[in-house]
Motif scaffolding. Structure first.
Motif, PDB file in Angstrom:
ATOM      1  N   ASP A 287       0.806  -1.277  -0.103  1.00 28.50           N
ATOM      2  CA  ASP A 287      -0.078   0.142  -0.100  1.00 28.50           C
ATOM      3  C   ASP A 287       0.931   1.278  -0.110  1.00 28.50           C
ATOM      4  OD1 ASP A 287      -2.266  -1.524  -0.066  1.00 28.50           O
ATOM      5  OD2 ASP A 287      -2.613  -1.535   2.137  1.00 28.50           O
ATOM      6  N   GLU A 288       2.164   1.482   0.736  1.00 28.94           N
ATOM      7  CA  GLU A 288       2.731   2.365   0.832  1.00 28.94           C
ATOM      8  C   GLU A 288       3.551   2.604  -0.506  1.00 28.94           C
ATOM      9  OE1 GLU A 288       6.554   4.178   3.524  1.00 28.94           O
ATOM     10  OE2 GLU A 288       5.615   2.436   4.228  1.00 28.94           O
ATOM     11  N   ILE A 289       4.041   1.539  -0.968  1.00 31.08           N
ATOM     12  CA  ILE A 289       4.567   1.754  -2.509  1.00 31.08           C
ATOM     13  C   ILE A 289       3.533   2.409  -3.403  1.00 31.08           C
ATOM     14  CG2 ILE A 289       5.669   0.484  -4.296  1.00 31.08           C
ATOM     15  CD1 ILE A 289       6.945  -1.385  -2.312  1.00 31.08           C
ATOM     16  N   ALA A 290       2.481   1.720  -3.414  1.00 28.56           N
ATOM     17  CA  ALA A 290       1.295   1.976  -4.262  1.00 28.56           C
ATOM     18  C   ALA A 290       0.918   3.516  -4.258  1.00 28.56           C
ATOM     19  CB  ALA A 290       0.098   1.312  -4.121  1.00 28.56           C
ATOM     20  N   LYS A 291       0.974   4.132  -2.776  1.00 30.07           N
ATOM     21  CA  LYS A 291       0.624   5.359  -2.753  1.00 30.07           C
ATOM     22  C   LYS A 291       1.643   6.472  -3.231  1.00 30.07           C
ATOM     23  CE  LYS A 291      -0.271   8.543   1.080  1.00 30.07           C
ATOM     24  NZ  LYS A 291      -0.289   8.762   2.732  1.00 30.07           N
ATOM     25  N   ASN A 292       2.835   5.998  -2.839  1.00 28.83           N
ATOM     26  CA  ASN A 292       4.004   6.760  -3.356  1.00 28.83           C
ATOM     27  C   ASN A 292       4.112   7.017  -4.973  1.00 28.83           C
ATOM     28  OD1 ASN A 292       4.906   7.306  -0.820  1.00 28.83           O
ATOM     29  ND2 ASN A 292       5.998   5.638  -0.487  1.00 28.83           N
ATOM     30  N   ASN A 293       3.624   5.816  -5.476  1.00 26.12           N
ATOM     31  CA  ASN A 293       3.767   5.981  -7.104  1.00 26.12           C
ATOM     32  C   ASN A 293       2.528   6.060  -7.786  1.00 26.12           C
ATOM     33  OD1 ASN A 293       6.966   4.922  -7.756  1.00 26.12           O
ATOM     34  ND2 ASN A 293       6.115   3.975  -5.684  1.00 26.12           N
ATOM     35  N   ASN A 294       1.526   6.480  -7.176  1.00 27.95           N
ATOM     36  CA  ASN A 294      -0.042   6.617  -7.737  1.00 27.95           C
ATOM     37  C   ASN A 294      -0.296   5.398  -8.371  1.00 27.95           C
ATOM     38  OD1 ASN A 294      -0.577   9.142  -7.300  1.00 27.95           O
ATOM     39  ND2 ASN A 294       0.531  10.027  -8.825  1.00 27.95           N
TER      40      ASN A 294
END
Length: 616
Positions: A287-294
């Motif tokens: 989720d954190e990677i997804a959030k940081n990379n849209n």
């Protein structure tokens, strides 16, 4: 043998033809049209791309100065002569044609020329070229060849070579010094940016070839030796630049790391990756990677895609791998350290004695410590600090540093992390960025992309638009060149199957160069293997697909609709050891996508249509 380059040596009346593997054929003497593979003595045009099969040009004085085209074969020269007559002179009579084909300004007698053609072929001088039947046209063509010298042969001599490329198993290694002894003469050579030594020409049969490397003890080791023979050899020297270690920081959990001490990692998605796998590897969350990379759908990421992952503890120590030409002073200056401190903490008794491949621990804040080695790992990641610059303008990181501690963006404690191999087909990151940003996965068409891949790779073709300017090979070469690999140097799709810089492999793997050929022709298509769908189809990422950059189905488009032959799968020679390892391990190409339609939809590409069969 297919030739890709030709050089004319006027003083010896010799044309030096060079094949893709470096083998030479010297054609000396004889008539000019025989030497040049140019039956019609066709003049060289300023734009070489307008003369198909032309691989060079030569200037002669007969007695005036004229420059003639040199063709890859006599057949190619014959085809271009016929094409020229039909294209340029179709509405001319033989007499009218000769006033332009053999003008007085070039030292010819056009009237005598046309009389000879008419007499030799039996075709009237006032008959138009367009009105000739196939038999008459053939006789006129033969008569021109006879008038231009009759293809009287001279002498031919084959010259073979040895090509040496140095690799670390995945990438070419530049600036490695060698001593090459050829017969009784020695040379001090270094590998170029593509890991290649100068071509060793077999000037004499039986000549001894010895290549030496000076090791860390100052002793010359023979790394290759042979006797020059009647065959061309392509040699790959693979160097293992030691193993790499990840260090663990001293346990001080009381004060959490500040965000300012973290720098993002630029990660390139590889085949078989998922967001959860990457998150687990870097001790963070999907989720954190997804959030940081849209990323809206965590189940949909793509090989070659750039991700930003937090974060490296920049106050920790790192492992520096000594490169050829390094000194301790250079390393200290580069990393903000002190020579004495680095030497002491790494147990280096003589600061003047370090060697390529050696691991040196460096404390970023200037205080150096050797630290404890927790584990060792081979093949470190090629990691770079995130940048706003386009991918193709960034330099490939050859520093090969191990990460010290990586955690989530909000992590409070350092977590030891072993380096991860991030060297899988680096050229695919360039290809993906081009497809995504420049070409919008097929929605931007050729002529509107703001780039000419021909010019970027040294090919003299002024445009990528039109049937006479195929650019699938130049796109592949561009991606390779931008990621630091040697290229084929040709706009021909078939050049990768003939060039010494590439090696054939037994099965498709991620990033492999797949070559197709039109049946009964020397033209076809070339692209990169991208993925395997759940329905068994393969996706290929390439240029000049639907006049853009897209992902196409391999079987459906090229083998079924176009009925091309599959020539094979190829990789850069310096990448071959890594490719062999990947094949041995199964070469996972599987993706989460059921079909090409699902992938295209998620990329934002147009759906597959008949336009996707367009390739030149």
């Amino acid at each position: 043998m297919r030739f890709v380059k030709a050089t004319y040596h006027l003083e010896t009346k010799t044309v030096e033809y060079e094949a893709g593997d470096g083998t030479r054929l010297l054609k000396t003497g004889g008539t000019l049209n025989w030497r040049f593979n140019n039956p019609g003595n066709i003049m060289a045009l300023p734009d070489a791309s307008k003369q198909k099969g032309r691989i060079g040009a030569g200037t002669v004085y007969n007695p005036k100065e004229n420059t003639f085209a040199i063709f890859s074969s006599m057949e190619a020269g014959e085809r271009e002569k016929c094409a020229l007559l039909k294209r340029k002179y179709r509405d001319n009579t033989i007499s009218d044609m000769m006033s332009q084909y053999a003008p007085e300004t070039a030292g010819n007698d056009p009237v005598a020329y046309s009389n000879f053609i008419s007499s030799e072929s039996g075709v009237a001088k006032d008959k138009k070229i367009s009105d000739l039947n196939d038999n008459e046209f053939g006789k006129v063509v033969d008569a021109i060849s006879k008038k231009e010298g009759g293809l009287k042969p001279g002498t031919e001599k084959w010259v073979y070579v040895t090509n040496v490329t140095v690799s670390d198993g995945s990438r070419p290694v530049a600036d490695v010094p060698f001593k090459a002894t050829l017969g009784s003469t020695s040379y001090e050579w270094k590998t170029d940016a593509y890991g290649k030594l100068k071509t060793i020409i077999h000037t004499k049969q039986g000549m001894a070839i010895v290549v030496k490397y000076t090791n860390s003890a100052g002793k010359e080791d023979v790394v290759y030796s042979a006797v020059a023979g009647d065959e061309t050899k392509n040699i790959l020297l693979t160097r293992n630049f030691s193993q790499f270690s990840a260090k663990t920081l001293a346990e001080t959990p009381k004060a959490p790391r500040e965000k300012s001490a973290q720098k993002p990692i630029e990660y390139i998605v590889m085949s078989g990756d998922s967001l959860s796998k990457i998150a687990d590897r870097y001790k963070t969350s999907a989720d954190e990677i997804a959030k940081n990379n849209n990323i809206k759908d965590v189940s949909k990421i793509f090989p070659g895609q750039n991700l930003t992952i937090y974060g490296v503890n920049t106050n920790g120590s790192s492992v520096y791998i000594v490169a050829p030409g390094d000194t301790l002073a250079k390393i200290a200056e580069k990393n903000g350290g002190n020579v004495d401190d680095i030497a002491q903490q790494n147990n280096i008794s003589d600061p003047n004695k370090i060697y390529p491949g050696q691991s040196i621990s460096i404390k970023k804040n200037g205080s150096n410590t050797a630290g404890e080695t927790e584990k060792s790992a081979v093949n470190p990641p090629t990691l770079k600090t995130a940048s706003k610059k386009p991918l193709q303008n960034r330099k490939v990181n050859t520093n090969k540093k191990a990460l010290e501690s990586v955690g989530g963006k909000k992590s409070g404690n350092p977590i030891a992390l072993l380096p991860h191999d991030q060297r899988e087909a680096p050229w695919m990151a360039v290809a993906f960025e081009e497809g995504k940003n420049r070409w919008k996965w097929g929605r931007v068409r050729e002529g509107d992309g703001g780039i000419n891949y021909h010019k970027k790779t040294g090919i003299n073709m002024s445009s990528m638009v039109g049937d006479s300017n195929p650019w699938c090979a130049s796109f592949v070469n561009y991606c390779l060149k931008e990621s630091g690999y040697a290229i084929s140097g040709s706009a021909s799709s078939q050049s990768f199957s003939k060039n010494k810089n590439f090696v054939k492999i037994s099965q498709p793997i991620y990033g492999a160069i797949v070559v197709f050929r039109k049946r009964g022709s020397w033209t076809g298509h070339v692209a990169f293997v991208y993925c395997k769908f759940k329905d068994g189809e393969y996706g290929v990422l390439g240029g000049n697909q639907a006049n853009s950059v897209t992902v196409n189905p391999l079987k459906k488009v090229y083998l079924e609709q176009l009925n091309y032959e599959l020539i094979g799968y190829y990789v850069p020679a310096s990448y071959h050891p890594n490719a062999v390892r990947i094949v041995k391990n199964g070469g996972d190409l599987s993706s989460d996508f059921e079909s090409i339609d699902k992938l295209r939809k998620n990329l934002g590409s147009n759906m597959l249509t008949l336009d996707d069969t367009k390739t030149r």
